[in-house]
Design an enzyme around this catalytic site. Structure first.
Site, mmCIF file in Angstrom:
data_model
loop_
_atom_site.group_PDB
_atom_site.id
_atom_site.type_symbol
_atom_site.label_atom_id
_atom_site.label_comp_id
_atom_site.label_asym_id
_atom_site.label_seq_id
_atom_site.Cartn_x
_atom_site.Cartn_y
_atom_site.Cartn_z
ATOM 1 N N ARG A 195 39.634 50.401 46.375
ATOM 2 C CA ARG A 195 41.016 49.766 46.147
ATOM 3 C C ARG A 195 42.167 50.687 46.909
ATOM 4 O O ARG A 195 41.964 51.856 46.804
ATOM 5 C CB ARG A 195 41.579 49.139 44.905
ATOM 6 C CG ARG A 195 40.362 48.605 44.322
ATOM 7 C CD ARG A 195 40.835 47.710 42.822
ATOM 8 N NE ARG A 195 40.065 46.850 42.376
ATOM 9 C CZ ARG A 195 39.785 45.605 42.413
ATOM 10 N NH1 ARG A 195 40.721 44.933 43.251
ATOM 11 N NH2 ARG A 195 38.803 44.857 41.977
ATOM 12 N N THR B 295 31.024 32.515 43.131
ATOM 13 C CA THR B 295 32.463 33.039 43.867
ATOM 14 C C THR B 295 32.815 31.576 44.284
ATOM 15 O O THR B 295 32.180 31.072 45.182
ATOM 16 C CB THR B 295 32.389 33.828 44.867
ATOM 17 O OG1 THR B 295 31.336 35.114 44.715
ATOM 18 C CG2 THR B 295 33.463 34.367 45.613
ATOM 19 N N LYS C 69 23.910 42.539 41.572
ATOM 20 C CA LYS C 69 24.830 41.695 42.295
ATOM 21 C C LYS C 69 24.872 42.095 43.862
ATOM 22 O O LYS C 69 25.088 43.245 44.289
ATOM 23 C CB LYS C 69 26.345 41.807 41.838
ATOM 24 C CG LYS C 69 26.645 41.413 40.509
ATOM 25 C CD LYS C 69 27.748 41.790 39.860
ATOM 26 C CE LYS C 69 29.045 41.195 40.572
ATOM 27 N NZ LYS C 69 30.240 41.475 39.950
ATOM 28 N N ARG D 227 30.243 34.953 30.700
ATOM 29 C CA ARG D 227 30.337 36.287 31.239
ATOM 30 C C ARG D 227 31.506 36.894 30.660
ATOM 31 O O ARG D 227 32.726 36.405 30.635
ATOM 32 C CB ARG D 227 30.378 35.952 32.817
ATOM 33 C CG ARG D 227 30.936 37.247 33.958
ATOM 34 C CD ARG D 227 30.877 36.742 35.244
ATOM 35 N NE ARG D 227 31.442 37.916 35.950
ATOM 36 C CZ ARG D 227 32.661 37.994 36.533
ATOM 37 N NH1 ARG D 227 33.717 36.829 36.564
ATOM 38 N NH2 ARG D 227 33.239 39.171 37.264
#
Length: 484
Positions: free
Chosen positions: A83, A289, A231, A42
């Site tokens: 963010r 994760t 995702k 990845r």
């Protein structure tokens, strides 16, 4: 320097490792591929430049060449930056009951008076009473008021808040789209360097994946556009799960952001549901994760991490993924090897996956029928292997949906198809140029498998092929063979 055990571990579940400073060298990657069991690498497009990603891809390809085994490259797009901005000194201590002001119009370094936002639309997406979750949910704040570009929120717990930490809203509902200008640029970079898979972050609905497919349609080296991975990390994606799966080639159970939106307790059951639905709808799944998080600093995983990986395997996931463990951790090789050993051990307890795709399939497609027939006949005659001649890898993928322990050997003349099949659980892709005459091609395949020690004289195997050789989608024949 750690002594590496270079003996090969055979496992059906595929392993994805994120490339980073800890793992981006040819020798280490070669060992991770040849002995550690690494199948997919990845590239995290949240970091790096087009030049660094191109160099990384070349490193992976060289390592695979030295290992004598093709691996797939997966580009993971960053998605929208939801963010906070920079904070003076790198962060601040937040105490329970503190009132923080987030200001979408503020450009400077933040502090106790106000903190900027990279995600400028946040004031439009929240209202008093909403709960904001920062830093992967480690800091919770309840919105007190919203005025213009400002959000005033009360801290529900204490936490040192660092610059640039992510923001989620409990229950979802942020309006940010799945693609940013950076993502469009990064997608072109991924196509240019020949990535085999493209992971799309913060997908909300099937339309997001249709946009990605249109953008990627002209790309891909070797004539094969990249496979698309959705995702699942938003609550909206959970609500639209089936349509997203059908618009994708596979899904990633992205448990980090998903847990922040739906709550940690809801994730395990959602993971099982998502993996099951992907298989039922004939798509692949990746579980990701914190699978081996402690191995960032430790040479062995915790018992809980071992159970986590094993349970994902038993759920039927096609691939398990490492992130920081291999990108910046101290033990990237050991992490992949431990993961391979866990996968192999779990698979021994699993004759096949519970239920089959046939229970949900009403398409009456020829390749689906051939795949189901191959599995059934292989079990009846105690076949050593299922072998498929394939142009694109589709037949091998359909056979893999049954999750059987009988190895599936997929022989293709196309390296791009070989790399694509690196993702499919139980499939062992091999490169072989065969004759255009089917009978001769079958003889060549058997000779190659005997030479590699996969088949021995007298062993039965099942082989699927097409009456029209070298034509994608032409598989229509299933045969029981006995190696000479």
């Amino acid at each position: 320097m750690h002594i590496r055990d270079l003996s090969r571990i055979r496992h059906n579940t595929k392993i994805i490792a994120t490339l980073g400073p800890a793992s981006c060298n040819v020798k280490l990657l070669r060992d991770m591929i040849a002995a550690g069991g690494l199948n997919i690498v990845r590239l995290n497009f949240s970091h790096g430049t087009p030049e660094s990603h191109r160099a990384a891809a070349e490193t992976v390809r060289e390592a695979a060449r030295q290992a004598g085994q093709e691996v797939a490259l997966m580009a993971d797009l960053q998605g929208p930056k939801i963010r906070i901005g920079k904070i003076a000194g790198g962060g601040l201590d937040v105490r329970t009951g503190d009132m923080l002001v987030f200001d979408a119009a503020y450009e400077g370094e933040g502090g106790r008076e106000r903190i900027g936002l990279d995600y400028r639309e946040l004031p439009d997406d929240v209202q008093p009473g909403d709960v904001l979750l920062l830093d992967d949910g480690l800091l919770a704040l309840t919105v007190d008021s919203v005025s213009g570009s400002e959000i005033r929120a009360v801290a529900e717990n204490a936490r040192f808040l660092k610059s640039g930490k992510g923001i989620n809203k409990r229950g979802g509902g942020l309006s940010a789209g799945s693609f940013t200008e950076k993502d469009f640029r990064d997608l072109n970079t991924a196509l240019d360097i020949g990535c085999d898979y493209l992971a799309v972050s913060f997908v909300k609905n099937a339309e997001d994946m249709k946009i990605a497919r249109d953008l990627a349609a002209a790309g891909g080296k070797g004539g094969l556009p990249p496979g698309l991975v959705a995702k699942i990390e938003r609550i909206e994606a959970v609500r639209n799960l089936d349509s997203i799966i059908e618009a994708s080639d596979g899904i990633m159970v992205a448990r980090g952001d998903l847990a922040v939106e739906v709550g940690n307790a809801a994730v395990p059951a959602l993971q099982k549901r998502m993996i099951r639905r992907a298989r039922e709808l004939r798509r692949f799944s990746i579980t990701a994760t914190q699978m081996m998080e402690s191995m960032i600093t430790n040479p062995v995983p915790t018992r809980a991490e071992v159970s986590d990986v094993a349970n994902a395997v038993l759920d039927g996931t096609d691939a398990v993924m490492c992130s920081a463990e291999t990108a910046v951790g101290a033990y990237p090789f050991e992490t992949v090897r431990q993961m391979a050993a866990i996968c192999a051990a779990a698979e021994k307890e699993q004759d096949s996956l519970i239920g089959t795709v046939d229970d949900f399939d009403d398409s009456r497609r020829t390749d689906h029928a051939i795949a189901g027939g191959a599995v059934h006949v292989a079990r009846e005659v105690d076949a050593k292997a299922i072998v498929t001649l394939t142009e694109s890898g589709t037949t091998a993928f359909q056979i893999s949906r049954y999750g059987i322990q009988i190895p599936i050997y997929a022989l293709t003349p196309h390296p791009a198809a070989q790399r694509r099949m690196a993702m499919y659980r139980g499939v062992r892709p091999l490169h072989l140029q065969t004759s255009l005459h089917r009978d001769t091609a079958l003889e060549q395949v058997e000779a190659e498998l005997v030479k590699l020690g996969i088949l021995k004289s007298g062993e039965r195997y099942i082989i699927t092929s097409g009456t029209k050789m070298r034509e994608s989608g032409s598989t229509d024949t299933l045969q029981i063979m006995c190696a000479k």
